[in-house]
Enzyme design. Structure first.
Site, PDB file in Angstrom:
ATOM      1  N   LYS A   1      36.595  31.288  49.657  1.00  0.00           N
ATOM      2  CA  LYS A   1      35.438  32.117  50.023  1.00  0.00           C
ATOM      3  C   LYS A   1      34.167  31.586  49.345  1.00  0.00           C
ATOM      4  O   LYS A   1      34.255  30.753  48.418  1.00  0.00           O
ATOM      5  CB  LYS A   1      35.696  33.568  49.613  1.00  0.00           C
ATOM      6  CG  LYS A   1      35.851  33.745  48.107  1.00  0.00           C
ATOM      7  CD  LYS A   1      36.296  35.166  47.747  1.00  0.00           C
ATOM      8  CE  LYS A   1      36.523  35.271  46.259  1.00  0.00           C
ATOM      9  NZ  LYS A   1      37.105  36.568  45.872  1.00  0.00           N
TER      10      LYS A   1
ATOM     11  N   ARG B   1      37.995  49.749  45.116  1.00  0.00           N
ATOM     12  CA  ARG B   1      36.971  49.177  45.986  1.00  0.00           C
ATOM     13  C   ARG B   1      37.486  49.294  47.418  1.00  0.00           C
ATOM     14  O   ARG B   1      37.138  50.215  48.127  1.00  0.00           O
ATOM     15  CB  ARG B   1      36.689  47.708  45.624  1.00  0.00           C
ATOM     16  CG  ARG B   1      36.109  47.503  44.221  1.00  0.00           C
ATOM     17  CD  ARG B   1      35.679  46.072  43.990  1.00  0.00           C
ATOM     18  NE  ARG B   1      36.684  45.126  44.484  1.00  0.00           N
ATOM     19  CZ  ARG B   1      36.640  43.814  44.297  1.00  0.00           C
ATOM     20  NH1 ARG B   1      35.629  43.272  43.626  1.00  0.00           N
ATOM     21  NH2 ARG B   1      37.578  43.033  44.766  1.00  0.00           N
TER      22      ARG B   1
ATOM     23  N   TYR C   1       7.608  28.076  29.756  1.00  0.00           N
ATOM     24  CA  TYR C   1       7.045  29.401  30.048  1.00  0.00           C
ATOM     25  C   TYR C   1       7.218  30.349  28.872  1.00  0.00           C
ATOM     26  O   TYR C   1       8.300  30.427  28.281  1.00  0.00           O
ATOM     27  CB  TYR C   1       7.736  30.014  31.274  1.00  0.00           C
ATOM     28  CG  TYR C   1       7.334  29.364  32.574  1.00  0.00           C
ATOM     29  CD1 TYR C   1       6.036  29.500  33.065  1.00  0.00           C
ATOM     30  CD2 TYR C   1       8.251  28.630  33.319  1.00  0.00           C
ATOM     31  CE1 TYR C   1       5.663  28.904  34.266  1.00  0.00           C
ATOM     32  CE2 TYR C   1       7.895  28.032  34.514  1.00  0.00           C
ATOM     33  CZ  TYR C   1       6.591  28.172  34.987  1.00  0.00           C
ATOM     34  OH  TYR C   1       6.233  27.587  36.155  1.00  0.00           O
TER      35      TYR C   1
ATOM     36  N   MET D   1      12.371  26.833  37.205  1.00  0.00           N
ATOM     37  CA  MET D   1      12.989  26.626  38.512  1.00  0.00           C
ATOM     38  C   MET D   1      13.537  25.203  38.661  1.00  0.00           C
ATOM     39  O   MET D   1      14.605  24.996  39.223  1.00  0.00           O
ATOM     40  CB  MET D   1      11.989  26.923  39.636  1.00  0.00           C
ATOM     41  CG  MET D   1      12.631  26.875  41.015  1.00  0.00           C
ATOM     42  SD  MET D   1      11.477  27.111  42.373  1.00  0.00           S
ATOM     43  CE  MET D   1      11.088  28.845  42.243  1.00  0.00           C
TER      44      MET D   1
HETATM   45  C1  LIG Z   1      38.340  36.085  45.190  1.00  0.00           C
HETATM   46  C2  LIG Z   1      39.659  36.698  45.384  1.00  0.00           C
HETATM   47  C3  LIG Z   1      40.808  36.115  44.832  1.00  0.00           C
HETATM   48  C4  LIG Z   1      40.771  34.916  43.924  1.00  0.00           C
HETATM   49  O1  LIG Z   1      40.460  35.334  42.611  1.00  0.00           O
HETATM   50  P1  LIG Z   1      40.338  34.275  41.401  1.00  0.00           P
HETATM   51  O2  LIG Z   1      40.019  35.106  40.241  1.00  0.00           O
HETATM   52  O3  LIG Z   1      39.219  33.353  41.779  1.00  0.00           O
HETATM   53  O4  LIG Z   1      41.641  33.572  41.342  1.00  0.00           O
HETATM   54  C5  LIG Z   1      42.033  36.686  45.127  1.00  0.00           C
HETATM   55  N1  LIG Z   1      42.106  37.783  45.912  1.00  0.00           N
HETATM   56  C6  LIG Z   1      41.028  38.374  46.441  1.00  0.00           C
HETATM   57  C7  LIG Z   1      41.187  39.588  47.275  1.00  0.00           C
HETATM   58  C8  LIG Z   1      39.779  37.862  46.198  1.00  0.00           C
HETATM   59  O5  LIG Z   1      38.695  38.468  46.711  1.00  0.00           O
END
Ligand SMILES: *Cc1c(COP(=O)(O)O)cnc(C)c1O
Length: 360
Positions: A43, A137, A256, A304
């Protein structure tokens, strides 16, 4: 990205993606997973490493890829990625179901009304039913699970849950108890462990695991065990160069807000890298950084496009000297900790303007 033009990128910052390290980490995750099969989580554009690049790098060894962006999933299919694809937030709108069916995408169903919509749609997809076991969640509670299973009779179902504290003191006991109650008397396969659980709780893997961060070579719990101690190799190396060197007198301010003031005569270098490239803006004076392979510290505020570094003990440093923001020998976890964040965020923040070079 801007339109392609003939002029190549000349600014010296680059992200190097080491595919051999990625495969090494995948193999390590595989050893921890034992008999469980493994979704490689890609992802957020492969945690900033490039979802397609990572999928290609693991194509020969991965059981499947998990992500949540439908456009990316379709792009992977268009590029010939044939592995199972699990969409971790499922579908947002029933219009998407046709694409799920056509491209063999597996949705996570986390609300009862999604199960209803799926049944009404007549698309018969394998389904991951997400259970809320305490993270609060996404996911079905006990009553909703019974109703969803009723609705989805005849569907190929896997039950999944996500741990909130696999990397922390609380661990996974409470959530596992809750899960056991929900799974009792049912023999659906289970999909449980993220990286932290995969490494810490071999008793709670399930039939499928979902490692993400460890594949990229960062530790899911750097305060307990470093990536190197786990045996992981960093996949991303972020490099740049000094584009200026200057001497300071006592009292001279840097950057800055003059967040750093020289106490004695000293030399600093200016690095072509800033928060516009993904370097964390909150990294304070003292954040570790390598110049000419030598460890030193940042000084002043990250801007930046630039960071300033202390060259006091690096007399050989010149304009053009190599700088490493993170890599082997200076982990992203260390830089992240200094900035009060985690490697996940550093990786995801890598900016589109940074050229990516693949190796291995
Ligand atoms: C992102 C995610 C993972 C992976 O988690 P890591 O901590 O990066 O191993 C596994 N399951 C779900 C549902 C996630 O959203």
């Amino acid at each position: 990205m801007p339109e392609a033009v003939d002029q190549p990128v000349t600014r010296p910052i680059q992200a190097h993606i080491d595919i051999a390290a990625l495969r090494h980490n995948h193999a390590l995750a595989r050893r921890h997973a034992g008999k469980a099969r493994m979704w490689s989580v890609i992802k957020a554009n492969g945690y900033g490493h490039g979802a397609l690049r990572i999928a290609r790098g693991l194509e020969q060894v991965a059981d499947g890829f998990a992500l949540l962006e439908l456009d990316t999933a379709l792009a992977l299919r268009a590029q010939g990625i044939r592995q199972p694809l699990l969409l971790l937030e499922g579908f947002y709108n029933t219009d998407e179901l046709q694409a799920f069916a056509q491209q063999h995408l597996i949705p996570v169903v986390h609300r009862l009304d999604q199960a209803e919509a799926l049944v009404r749609s007549d698309f018969s997809l394998p389904v991951y039913l997400k259970l809320n076991t305490g993270m609060n969640r996404l996911g079905l509670n006990v009553d909703e699970l019974a109703a969803a299973l009723d609705l989805l009779r005849g569907y190929e179902i896997t039950l999944m849950t996500h741990f909130s504290d696999a990397d922390e003191g609380l661990g996974i006991d409470d959530q596992m108890q809750c899960l056991k109650k929900m799974h009792r008397g049912r023999d659906y396969p289970l999909c449980l462990a993220n990286s932290a659980a995969l490494l810490r709780f071999p008793e709670a893997l399930g039939d499928w695991v979902r490692p993400g961060i460890m594949l990229y070579g960062a530790s899911p719990f750097p305060w307990m065990k470093s990536a190197a101690e786990i045996g992981l190799r960093p996949v991303m190396t972020l490099t740049s160069e000094l584009i200026a060197v200057r001497d300071l007198q006592p009292g001279d301010r840097v950057g800055y807000g003059g967040a750093f003031v020289a106490e004695h005569r000293m030399t600093i270098g200016i690095v072509a890298c800033g928060y516009g490239d993904g370097y964390p803006r909150h990294a304070p004076t003292g954040t570790p950084i390598l110049v000419n392979g030598q460890r030193t510290r940042t000084v002043g505020r990250v801007s930046m496009d630039k960071i300033c570094v202390d060259l006091t003990d690096i007399a050989a440093a010149r304009v053009g000297s190599p700088v490493i923001l993170w890599s082997e020998g200076l982990s992203s976890d260390e830089v992240a900790a200094s900035a009060g964040t985690v490697s996940y965020e550093l990786f995801c923040a890598l900016a589109a303007r940074v050229p990516v070079v693949e190796q291995g």
